[in-house]
Design an enzyme around this catalytic site. Structure first.
Site, PDB file in Angstrom:
ATOM      1  N   ASP A  33       8.133   9.613  -2.709  1.00 23.18           N
ATOM      2  CA  ASP A  33       8.046   8.976  -4.028  1.00 23.18           C
ATOM      3  C   ASP A  33       8.317   7.483  -3.891  1.00 23.18           C
ATOM      4  OD1 ASP A  33       7.415  11.208  -5.372  1.00 23.18           O
ATOM      5  OD2 ASP A  33       9.446  11.648  -6.082  1.00 23.18           O
ATOM      6  N   VAL A  34       7.520   6.684  -4.586  1.00 20.46           N
ATOM      7  CA  VAL A  34       7.626   5.232  -4.465  1.00 20.46           C
ATOM      8  C   VAL A  34       8.999   4.744  -4.937  1.00 20.46           C
ATOM      9  CG1 VAL A  34       6.681   3.048  -5.304  1.00 20.46           C
ATOM     10  CG2 VAL A  34       5.165   4.925  -4.765  1.00 20.46           C
TER      11      VAL A  34
ATOM     12  N   LEU B 155       1.909   4.737   1.181  1.00 23.06           N
ATOM     13  CA  LEU B 155       1.756   5.438   2.455  1.00 23.06           C
ATOM     14  C   LEU B 155       1.653   6.939   2.188  1.00 23.06           C
ATOM     15  CD1 LEU B 155       4.430   3.285   4.251  1.00 23.06           C
ATOM     16  CD2 LEU B 155       1.975   3.314   4.798  1.00 23.06           C
TER      17      LEU B 155
ATOM     18  N   ARG C  22       0.844  -1.200   0.000  1.00 17.52           N
ATOM     19  CA  ARG C  22       0.000   0.000   0.000  1.00 17.52           C
ATOM     20  C   ARG C  22       0.867   1.234   0.000  1.00 17.52           C
ATOM     21  NH1 ARG C  22      -5.067  -0.123  -0.802  1.00 17.52           N
ATOM     22  NH2 ARG C  22      -5.334   2.046  -0.242  1.00 17.52           N
TER      23      ARG C  22
ATOM     24  N   GLU D 107      17.811 -10.834  -1.414  1.00 17.42           N
ATOM     25  CA  GLU D 107      17.043  -9.945  -0.531  1.00 17.42           C
ATOM     26  C   GLU D 107      17.191 -10.392   0.917  1.00 17.42           C
ATOM     27  OE1 GLU D 107      12.950  -9.151  -1.691  1.00 17.42           O
ATOM     28  OE2 GLU D 107      13.434  -9.507  -3.795  1.00 17.42           O
TER      29      GLU D 107
ATOM     30  N   HIS E 274      13.292  -3.505  -2.265  1.00 14.93           N
ATOM     31  CA  HIS E 274      12.693  -3.470  -3.596  1.00 14.93           C
ATOM     32  C   HIS E 274      13.447  -4.439  -4.510  1.00 14.93           C
ATOM     33  CE1 HIS E 274      10.517  -1.913  -7.004  1.00 14.93           C
ATOM     34  NE2 HIS E 274      11.657  -1.833  -7.668  1.00 14.93           N
TER      35      HIS E 274
HETATM   36  C1  GRF Z   1       9.923  -9.020  -2.321  1.00 15.28           C
HETATM   37  O1  GRF Z   1      10.424  -9.363  -3.588  1.00 15.28           O
HETATM   38  C2  GRF Z   1      10.196  -7.576  -2.019  1.00 15.28           C
HETATM   39  O2  GRF Z   1      11.391  -7.103  -2.556  1.00 15.28           O
HETATM   40  C3  GRF Z   1       9.033  -6.887  -2.678  1.00 15.28           C
HETATM   41  O3  GRF Z   1       7.941  -7.738  -2.476  1.00 15.28           O
HETATM   42  C4  GRF Z   1       8.404  -9.070  -2.287  1.00 15.28           C
HETATM   43  C5  GRF Z   1       7.895  -9.514  -0.969  1.00 15.28           C
HETATM   44  O4  GRF Z   1       8.195 -10.868  -0.708  1.00 15.28           O
HETATM   45  N1  GRF Z   1       8.865  -5.561  -2.169  1.00 15.28           N
HETATM   46  P1  GRF Z   1       8.035 -11.443   0.756  1.00 15.28           P
HETATM   47  O5  GRF Z   1       6.595 -11.137   1.187  1.00 15.28           O
HETATM   48  O6  GRF Z   1       9.025 -10.767   1.642  1.00 15.28           O
HETATM   49  O7  GRF Z   1       8.263 -12.905   0.644  1.00 15.28           O
END
Ligand code: GRF
Length: 207
Positions: free
Chosen positions: A146-147, A96, A94, A177, A112
């Site tokens: 900004d997103v 913000l 969402r 990640e 991201h």
């Molecule tokens: C991830 O790829 C994150 O970078 C993006 O949304 C995805 C979320 O995955 N913003 P999870 O819910 O953490 O498994």
């Protein structure tokens, strides 16, 4: 060791990044403690994990509120009720409000799935393949109105393979990640970061 900073994670779905943060914070010397999970969707799988770990979790759905300000206001109220100091967005889908973002400026980060500033927004893996980039990856950044903007704390790159599709690429990026998000949060929580213009100085080196 200094006191561990109190952190909330906001999710909308699977929650695998949230799990990586919670697991990192299991280490006694990790500088942050995941004290609160907030989801905006009842079907967010991550809520089950939060419950199984005994982490306080809240479902706050936008349709229960008159508008974005009221929705963000409720999130803000719960964050303050739990004395939260830092907020991690982890697949929180969402937008913000500017007011909420301003209130948490410098204390809210997002992950991201692209090498920002390339591929802001959705469908990053598909778009990266369409553009033919050879390196793709993920970014942790401070949140600004900004997103998918805001000073970059950490990035990790993956090579794009000839036989990749969006799914295989997403899976490899997701693995990275889970490495960089806990490190970036640790850097922020430990007070190692300094902002110099658009640059964040002092973060653990990117991968
Ligand atoms: C991830 O790829 C994150 O970078 C993006 O949304 C995805 C979320 O995955 N913003 P999870 O819910 O953490 O498994």
């Amino acid at each position: 060791m200094n006191r561990r900073r109190r952190v909330a994670v906001l999710i909308s779905g699977r929650g695998s990044n949230m799990v990586s943060l919670v697991e990192a914070a299991d280490a006694p010397d990790y500088p942050a403690d995941i004290c609160l999970i907030i989801a905006n969707r009842a079907d967010a799988k991550g809520l089950d994990y939060a419950k199984s770990r005994g982490i306080p979790s809240f479902l706050i759905q936008h349709r229960d509120f008159s508008g974005r300000e009221a929705f963000d206001g409720e999130i803000d109220r719960v964050l303050r009720e739990f004395d939260i100091e830092l907020v991690c967005l982890a697949g929180f889908m969402r937008l913000l409000t500017d007011g909420f973002v301003a209130a948490w400026a410098g204390r809210m980060i997002n992950i991201h799935p692209s090498l920002l500033p390339s591929f802001r927004g959705l469908d990053t893996h598909k778009r990266a393949l369409e553009q033919g980039v050879k390196l793709h990856g993920c970014t942790v950044h401070l949140v600004e109105p900004d997103v998918d903007s805001g000073p970059i704390i950490a990035q990790a790159a993956v090579e794009v393979r000839d036989d990749d599709d969006a799914e295989s690429l997403a899976l490899r990026v997701l693995g990275r990640e889970h490495e960089i998000y806990p490190r970036a949060l640790a850097d922020l929580a430990a007070g190692r970061l300094r902002i110099d213009g658009r640059r964040v100085i002092g973060a653990s080196s990117s991968l």
